[in-house]
Design a protein around this motif. Structure first.
Motif, mmCIF file in Angstrom:
data_model
loop_
_atom_site.group_PDB
_atom_site.id
_atom_site.type_symbol
_atom_site.label_atom_id
_atom_site.label_comp_id
_atom_site.label_asym_id
_atom_site.label_seq_id
_atom_site.Cartn_x
_atom_site.Cartn_y
_atom_site.Cartn_z
ATOM 1 N N UNK A 225 0.811 -1.150 -0.073
ATOM 2 C CA UNK A 225 0.065 0.026 -0.157
ATOM 3 C C UNK A 225 0.713 1.197 0.080
ATOM 4 N N UNK A 226 2.048 1.386 0.885
ATOM 5 C CA UNK A 226 2.656 2.387 0.951
ATOM 6 C C UNK A 226 3.599 2.517 -0.437
ATOM 7 N N UNK A 227 3.793 1.610 -1.066
ATOM 8 C CA UNK A 227 4.660 1.373 -2.403
ATOM 9 C C UNK A 227 3.808 2.443 -3.493
ATOM 10 N N UNK A 228 2.425 2.061 -3.280
ATOM 11 C CA UNK A 228 1.592 2.727 -4.164
ATOM 12 C C UNK A 228 1.175 4.130 -3.693
ATOM 13 N N UNK A 229 1.249 4.342 -2.517
ATOM 14 C CA UNK A 229 1.023 5.551 -2.054
ATOM 15 C C UNK A 229 1.716 5.999 -0.765
ATOM 16 N N UNK A 230 3.124 6.338 -0.891
ATOM 17 C CA UNK A 230 4.157 6.616 0.165
ATOM 18 C C UNK A 230 3.670 7.903 0.851
ATOM 19 N N UNK A 231 3.773 7.879 2.309
ATOM 20 C CA UNK A 231 3.479 9.108 3.020
ATOM 21 C C UNK A 231 4.946 9.651 3.485
ATOM 22 N N UNK A 232 4.824 10.218 4.637
ATOM 23 C CA UNK A 232 5.975 10.847 5.329
ATOM 24 C C UNK A 232 6.120 10.080 6.675
ATOM 25 N N UNK A 236 7.492 4.520 4.813
ATOM 26 C CA UNK A 236 7.541 5.279 3.604
ATOM 27 C C UNK A 236 9.178 5.724 3.333
ATOM 28 N N UNK A 237 9.805 6.149 4.187
ATOM 29 C CA UNK A 237 11.305 6.655 3.998
ATOM 30 C C UNK A 237 11.981 5.470 3.523
ATOM 31 N N UNK A 238 11.690 4.179 4.352
ATOM 32 C CA UNK A 238 12.473 3.011 3.844
ATOM 33 C C UNK A 238 12.150 2.653 2.407
ATOM 34 N N UNK A 239 10.878 2.656 1.910
ATOM 35 C CA UNK A 239 10.352 2.587 0.662
ATOM 36 C C UNK A 239 11.065 3.381 -0.317
ATOM 37 N N UNK A 240 11.189 4.453 0.100
ATOM 38 C CA UNK A 240 11.586 5.610 -0.933
ATOM 39 C C UNK A 240 13.156 5.202 -1.313
ATOM 40 N N UNK A 241 13.586 4.756 -0.155
ATOM 41 C CA UNK A 241 15.372 4.457 -0.321
ATOM 42 C C UNK A 241 15.443 3.453 -1.065
ATOM 43 N N UNK A 242 14.510 2.336 -0.917
ATOM 44 C CA UNK A 242 14.612 1.280 -1.666
ATOM 45 C C UNK A 242 14.348 1.451 -3.309
ATOM 46 N N UNK A 243 13.489 2.362 -3.403
ATOM 47 C CA UNK A 243 13.106 2.662 -5.000
ATOM 48 C C UNK A 243 14.214 3.609 -5.676
#
Length: 439
Positions: A225-232, A236-243
């Motif tokens: 869910x957070x991959x599709x719609x990351x927050x703050x 979400x910070x970890x997902x953004x780093x992964x991406x």
């Protein structure tokens, strides 16, 4: 030769020397130990600061300086044992895990360099002082709502009504869990310690495996869910780093779900235990509770003394990466070490009168409740804030509460996480200091 010296020399691993009577009796799952591990800790520091325990197949280290040195020396000691199951899953539990395609993964607490510092740099951005300050008004709201529900009743279990609720709700906000899903998620986390650090019977282990599996499946759903719609938020910070390009060697979805699952537990259960232990200690030392109620400026230092005196993580683990010498004992590579951080926090060479509870203690904040060094707990600022707010609001609205007499104290039978499962209290609602809180 004194008895203490003789006992210390004999406290070595079978095959070299006999194990002393004290070392042979050391059992962190024994009910007497669960009720009061500090009696065993004091005896260990005085008689055998380092010994081998055949009951758990660990070397046990109890003194402050030795524990700090082990935390410090990351070249000689690995963190990989920290998240290892004390009791490996039985065949039926393994079948439960297989049904969800479980793939073993690490947590931040059981990682070494080079991965650990790379991941930690990203994850710590989710628990900065500024982020904790942003969350504090929500935490205070949660505390107020919990107290609103009980303040006119005259009795409550502070664990179920306050110290579990508030850290859980705060942790879920931190991790980006919608409030509507709190009821579902918090049930998964309540016995995580028993699964990893306990010795459940096979039947119980299967039940725990099912809870672990359900928890992991939720973590996977939340990550998607957070991959599709990351927050703050933290995850979400970890997902953004992964991406980000080039980070495939540091992050993957399996690890992200593992972090979600492990950190959601760690960020609330440890604070639940610490605060519950704090209320128990303060109310058992009535003069110190009265001091807090009369002078709220003492609360921050009281939080530190609670963490020192009644740590929610009284032991932690390491494994030797090469031959080492601890307290005069030569220990080979590959040996598991149980660090008695709770004992270190009572060590009289570091804390004068270490077994005494004193909210005015000047060096209370030098405890090891959050570990030490490169693995120092990321969420320590959040935990301190939550504990402080719970004490601020409760001392203000219920200064006259007291412990129910002769209540039985229960603790989860595991090696590393400790806090009373219930703290029953009573008060006279007609004496509540705020008029709106009176019946």
């Amino acid at each position: 030769m004194t008895e203490t010296t003789k006992a210390t020399q004999e406290s070595t691993k079978p095959g070299t020397c006999p194990v002393s009577q004290f070392a042979a009796s050391f059992n962190p799952f024994d009910e007497d130990y669960l009720q009061d591990p500090y009696a065993a800790f004091t005896r260990a520091r005085n008689e055998e600061p380092v010994f081998y325990s055949p009951e758990i197949d660990y070397w046990v280290v109890s003194k402050f300086d030795d524990v700090v040195e082990i935390f410090r020396d990351t070249e000689s000691y690995s963190a990989t044992a920290a998240g290892e199951l004390i009791k490996p899953p039985c065949p039926a539990a393994l079948e439960v895990l297989a049904e969800i395609d479980y793939v073993p993964s690490t947590y931040l607490v059981d990682e070494d360099a080079p991965l650990h510092p790379k991941r930690r740099r990203v994850l710590r951005k989710g628990v900065t002082d500024d982020r904790v300050a942003e969350i504090e008004p929500l935490t205070r709201r949660f505390v107020g709502e919990c107290l609103d529900k009980i303040v006119k009743t005259g009795n409550a279990d502070l664990v179920t009504k306050l110290t579990f609720e508030v850290p859980a709700l705060t942790a879920f906000i931190l991790m980006g869990v919608p409030e509507a899903e709190v009821a579902r998620v918090r049930g998964y986390a309540s016995r995580f310690a028993l699964w990893i650090w306990g010795r459940p019977a096979d039947e119980q282990q299967v039940t725990l495996a099912k809870e672990f599996a359900a928890y992991l499946e939720y973590a996977r759903e939340h990550i998607d869910r957070l991959i599709d719609n990351p927050g703050d938020d933290y995850m979400s910070n970890a997902i953004k780093a992964w991406q980000k390009a080039g980070n495939d060697d540091v992050w993957d979805k399996t690890y992200l779900a593992s972090i979600m699952q492990g950190h959601l537990y760690a960020s609330h259960e440890t604070t639940t235990n610490a605060t519950a232990s704090g209320f128990k200690a303060l109310l058992a030392h009535r003069d110190q509770w009265a001091m807090l109620c009369n002078d709220p400026s003492l609360i921050p230092n009281a939080v530190e003394e609670i963490l020192r005196y009644a740590s929610s993580v009284p032991t932690w683990r390491r494994v030797t990466k090469r031959p080492v010498t601890i307290g005069g004992f030569d220990i080979p590579a590959g040996e598991r070490i149980l660090l008695l951080t709770g004992s270190a926090n009572h060590d009289e060479t570091k804390f004068a009168g270490g077994d005494d509870f004193d909210i005015t203690r000047k060096n209370a904040d030098e405890h090891l409740a959050f570990g030490w060094g490169v693995h120092h707990c990321l969420g320590q600022g959040l935990a301190r804030m939550e504990m402080r707010v719970m004490l601020e609001e409760t001392t203000k609205r219920l200064p006259h509460l007291h412990l129910v007499e002769d209540q039985k104290w229960a603790y989860s039978p595991n090696t590393s996480f400790r806090g009373p499962e219930h703290v029953y209290v009573q008060w006279d609602p007609s004496q509540n200091p705020m008029a709106d809180d009176r019946p």
